[in-house]
Design a protein around this motif. Sequence first.
Motif, PDB file in Angstrom:
ATOM      1  N   CYS A  21       6.029  -8.346  -4.814  1.00  0.00           N
ATOM      2  CA  CYS A  21       4.978  -9.371  -4.776  1.00  0.00           C
ATOM      3  C   CYS A  21       5.310 -10.489  -5.775  1.00  0.00           C
ATOM      4  O   CYS A  21       5.769 -10.222  -6.885  1.00  0.00           O
ATOM      5  CB  CYS A  21       3.635  -8.730  -5.125  1.00  0.00           C
ATOM      6  SG  CYS A  21       2.283  -9.929  -5.247  1.00  0.00           S
ATOM      7  N   TYR A  23       3.227 -12.586  -7.320  1.00  0.00           N
ATOM      8  CA  TYR A  23       2.123 -13.082  -8.130  1.00  0.00           C
ATOM      9  C   TYR A  23       2.153 -12.504  -9.542  1.00  0.00           C
ATOM     10  O   TYR A  23       2.901 -12.945 -10.377  1.00  0.00           O
ATOM     11  CB  TYR A  23       0.786 -12.839  -7.434  1.00  0.00           C
ATOM     12  CG  TYR A  23       0.622 -13.620  -6.144  1.00  0.00           C
ATOM     13  CD1 TYR A  23       0.814 -14.998  -6.108  1.00  0.00           C
ATOM     14  CD2 TYR A  23       0.290 -12.985  -4.954  1.00  0.00           C
ATOM     15  CE1 TYR A  23       0.672 -15.721  -4.933  1.00  0.00           C
ATOM     16  CE2 TYR A  23       0.143 -13.698  -3.778  1.00  0.00           C
ATOM     17  CZ  TYR A  23       0.334 -15.060  -3.771  1.00  0.00           C
ATOM     18  OH  TYR A  23       0.196 -15.763  -2.607  1.00  0.00           O
ATOM     19  N   CYS A  24       1.375 -11.494  -9.831  1.00  0.00           N
ATOM     20  CA  CYS A  24       1.154 -11.175 -11.246  1.00  0.00           C
ATOM     21  C   CYS A  24       2.218 -10.248 -11.835  1.00  0.00           C
ATOM     22  O   CYS A  24       3.100  -9.753 -11.131  1.00  0.00           O
ATOM     23  CB  CYS A  24      -0.243 -10.584 -11.442  1.00  0.00           C
ATOM     24  SG  CYS A  24      -0.358  -8.833 -11.096  1.00  0.00           S
ATOM     25  N   CYS A  28       4.175  -5.467  -8.001  1.00  0.00           N
ATOM     26  CA  CYS A  28       4.032  -4.428  -6.972  1.00  0.00           C
ATOM     27  C   CYS A  28       5.129  -4.527  -5.912  1.00  0.00           C
ATOM     28  O   CYS A  28       5.503  -5.631  -5.494  1.00  0.00           O
ATOM     29  CB  CYS A  28       2.687  -4.563  -6.277  1.00  0.00           C
ATOM     30  SG  CYS A  28       1.293  -4.267  -7.362  1.00  0.00           S
ATOM     31  N   CYS A  60      -3.248  -5.535  -4.127  1.00  0.00           N
ATOM     32  CA  CYS A  60      -4.562  -6.164  -4.303  1.00  0.00           C
ATOM     33  C   CYS A  60      -4.759  -7.203  -3.197  1.00  0.00           C
ATOM     34  O   CYS A  60      -3.911  -7.384  -2.327  1.00  0.00           O
ATOM     35  CB  CYS A  60      -4.676  -6.795  -5.686  1.00  0.00           C
ATOM     36  SG  CYS A  60      -3.809  -8.364  -5.842  1.00  0.00           S
TER      37      CYS A  60
HETATM   38  S1  SF4 Z   1      -1.600  -6.545  -8.557  1.00  0.00           S
HETATM   39 FE1  SF4 Z   1      -1.800  -7.888  -6.767  1.00  0.00          FE
HETATM   40  S2  SF4 Z   1      -1.005  -9.881  -7.408  1.00  0.00           S
HETATM   41 FE2  SF4 Z   1      -0.300  -8.359  -8.892  1.00  0.00          FE
HETATM   42  S3  SF4 Z   1       1.739  -7.780  -8.168  1.00  0.00           S
HETATM   43 FE3  SF4 Z   1       0.254  -6.305  -7.333  1.00  0.00          FE
HETATM   44  S4  SF4 Z   1      -0.288  -7.079  -5.303  1.00  0.00           S
HETATM   45 FE4  SF4 Z   1       0.690  -8.768  -6.433  1.00  0.00          FE
END
Ligand code: SF4
Length: 952
Positions: A21, A23-24, A28, A60
């Motif tokens: 992923c 994003y954060c 993930c 998420c």
């Molecule tokens: S918590 Fe959400 S935004 Fe962060 S890496 Fe996992 S899927 Fe992506």
Amino acid sequence: MQVRNPPDAPQPARCRATTTCPYCGVGCGVAVELEQDQDSVRIVSLSGDVAHPANHGRLCVKGSALAETLSADGRLTMPQVRDEAGVLREVSWETALDLIAARFADLSRTHGGESIAAYLSGQLLTEDYYVANKLFKGFIGTPHLDTNSRLCMASAVVAHKRAFGADAVPCSYEDLERAELVVLVGSNLAWNHPVLFQRLKQARIDNPLLRIVVIDPRVTDSCEIADLYLGLRPGSDARLFNGLLAYMADRGRLDRLYLKAHTLGFDAALKAARREDCSLAAIARDCDVDVERLETFYYWFATQLHVVTLFSQGVNQSTSGTDKGNAIINCHLAGGKLGLPGAGPFSITGQPNAMGGREVGGLANQLAAHMDYETPGARELVGEFWNAPNIPQGPGHKAVELFAAIERGEIQALWIMATNPAVSLPDSTRVRAALAACPLVIVSECMADSDTLAYADVVLPASSWSEKDGTVTNSERCISRQRGLLAPPGEARHDWWQLAEVGKRMGYQAAFGYSGPHAIFREHARLSGFRNVAPRHKAHKAGSKPLAASSIRRLFNIAPLAELDREGYDALRPIQWPVRRGEKGELIGTLRLFEDATFNTPNGRARLVPVTPQLPHQALSDATPLRLNTGRIRDQWHTMTRTARSARLMNHRAEPFVELHPQDAAARGLQDGALAQLAGRDEQGSVRGDYRARVRISHGQRQGEVFIPMHWNDHFASHGRAGALLAGLVDPFSGQPESKHGAVDVMPLPCEWQATLLIAPGVWGGHEDLAGAMTELEGCYWARIPQTTLVRCQLAGEGQPDWALWCERHLSVQAGLWAQDVAQGGISAAGFREGRLIWWLRVTAGAARSDRQPNIAWLGECFASDQLSALERRSLLAGRLSGQADVGTMVCACHQVGELTIRQAIQSGDRCVEALGARLACGTRCGSCLPELKRLVEEERSDERTDSLEMA
Ligand code: SF4
């Protein structure tokens, strides 16, 4: 009717792949199913990767909406160069790259390499970062290469280096599950790192003895799982942890053996803590927390060994963020709560590859591969490895200072990659002025709706998630592959390629002749192991021969990964650094650091740092009496250039908002849902920034403090830039800005009308058309909220516009339906083209939000319909079908379930989250909304209890 392929037609091939992923900082793993035919490859489904150690299959709401953000619409697809008339014109790659190389070479000759700078991003892959760092620091010879990670975790980096001798995060996510006590400080984990929050929540279910403490000025959704909440005064974290150090010393809760054998500096740190009154009453007063709660926290921390303190931007984004980090680490060292399962200070990064950037030297004070300028021999070592002629003498400008240097004219060329500093930096209006004055601004970007593009002289279209190919490192030091699955659109190219092409054009063919990310990664891995030797103190103890003078011990070492061939790199599974080979040649990662209590300092001991607590530097005043806190929201990422492409992510918080305490709202005549205006003041007392937003009254907000989100850019709101309100004040050690501690006042936004305008996609080109049309309305506020079949615009303004004329002039067709309430000043109208709904408008008089909210979901269906039924057409002006309820603000983005629907379900008997899930499906997919659902249940039930008490 479904048309089947004839039996002999080639069937699209399907395959599965895994990636990460974007994003954060949880990082993930994502599993995708791809469908390929002769012409293209598509992602047909997306889910969490069950084999990834960060998320074990969870995603998420942002991660699960990734496939909705991949449209080629709104992507940059061709290089552009601004002509003499100031217009960006499409050019070939050859032209753009030749121009950059020539201008860089010219500037190097005339002004020196230090007149050139780069501003990078934690969105870049490690391979991109590596090539950028090598080109700028090694060959152009400028130290001025910094990254937006400076805004996120730079204070934690310095705190780590001061304490451990290396920027090393000791813990793993698994430690959250093995702890007896988890302390969240300045971290709304539930919204900002949702999958980690879900893991922690599950750990609490699995281990009823696990306690969780939340320390945050705001009551956030993370409090859902808290056993204890400390709503401390903003900025008092260092005082709180200094007090904890003194408490541990006073109660005999120090690990004296650990301190003596493995650390230095305890006495000085305790002495610094004791400079202030360390009685519980004094600390409770200074931190503005309840003394019993304070003592409970101190007792729990002091008496448990397996404690994880997880800290994030709430600690880092401060003018004393580094000291706050060290105040936390001091307590862990003093209690020996480190290097054990379920124990340690744990800095969680905001971005997907903030850690990867730190590994290659993406911060201006770093050199490369966890070496910095201060380390004797580091410049020579890196210069030799790269065969680089121009290694700078010392550190460069950190982000805020970099833009000040541009403003002063010291930097003549700036290359910005994958970030939007015109929005995200503090004092962003000044940053914009600096960009406008810079002679050469190059922007590598994938999305067209980045505000920074307005200042670009050269635009380079970049590849995006699902196209980029390389590695990222998450908050637990885990290196994962982000895989290139789809072809970039048009002429978009990878960032590393763009940099390498410029390097080659500047005459450095040998250094930048990479065949691909695999070759770059191998070189990066080799550098991590280059003259990286065992700790000096160990070598001395073992009596082995003295280390070569040019050897530099670094914890970051992934040298075995340099042996990966192309197939091995492509197949690389997540692995935590440092990496070594086992006896059978297998690759072995490192779950936890400092298990042997040996640190990366010259004598192997960790250092406790004396900390003097400081108040925020942005001072409150009569004109700015409210403390401003900024942060992320659950469903958006950074400046929204990607997440705004998913309609369902836009609906959780559709407009910029300001959260404030009921008494602060009442004192200013502000009602929930009304529009408000925020302003700060600069040193001369002039207004700084102009933020306009929807009021949310919250009992979770401390009196005297307000919260606003950091995300909105000029494409989605007229006045939504949080950074414009903040002063560019920074931590003296880390250079991290004080983004959690602004000073503002809030007042009602004067407006005589508000409107909801829904418009078919394509009627307006973008935000410029909306902004232009608003000038004719005496408009004072707009927010643009893209949906699947329409674009929703919330408007407000003054005067009494001629709406009929305005609609005719700006909405492409005249009104086909029109209803006006002359007495109330309200209007409902709709426009059609060939029977198809093109726009829908409702205007209400006054500054308060109308009680009559339209049903946007139903209207969206009307926009999608070729032919509206008579009933639908009759119902249009009402904004809903008869009997349709208002669903309220979106809570569950996955199943599009609104707050009012949920409250009604609770009132009619669904008194727990599980019952709501069974009836409405809310919370049953990604789980990101579960804390909010629980809060709604508690609110409704407490209202019920209040009602029954009053009746009794
Ligand atoms: S918590 Fe959400 S935004 Fe962060 S890496 Fe996992 S899927 Fe992506």
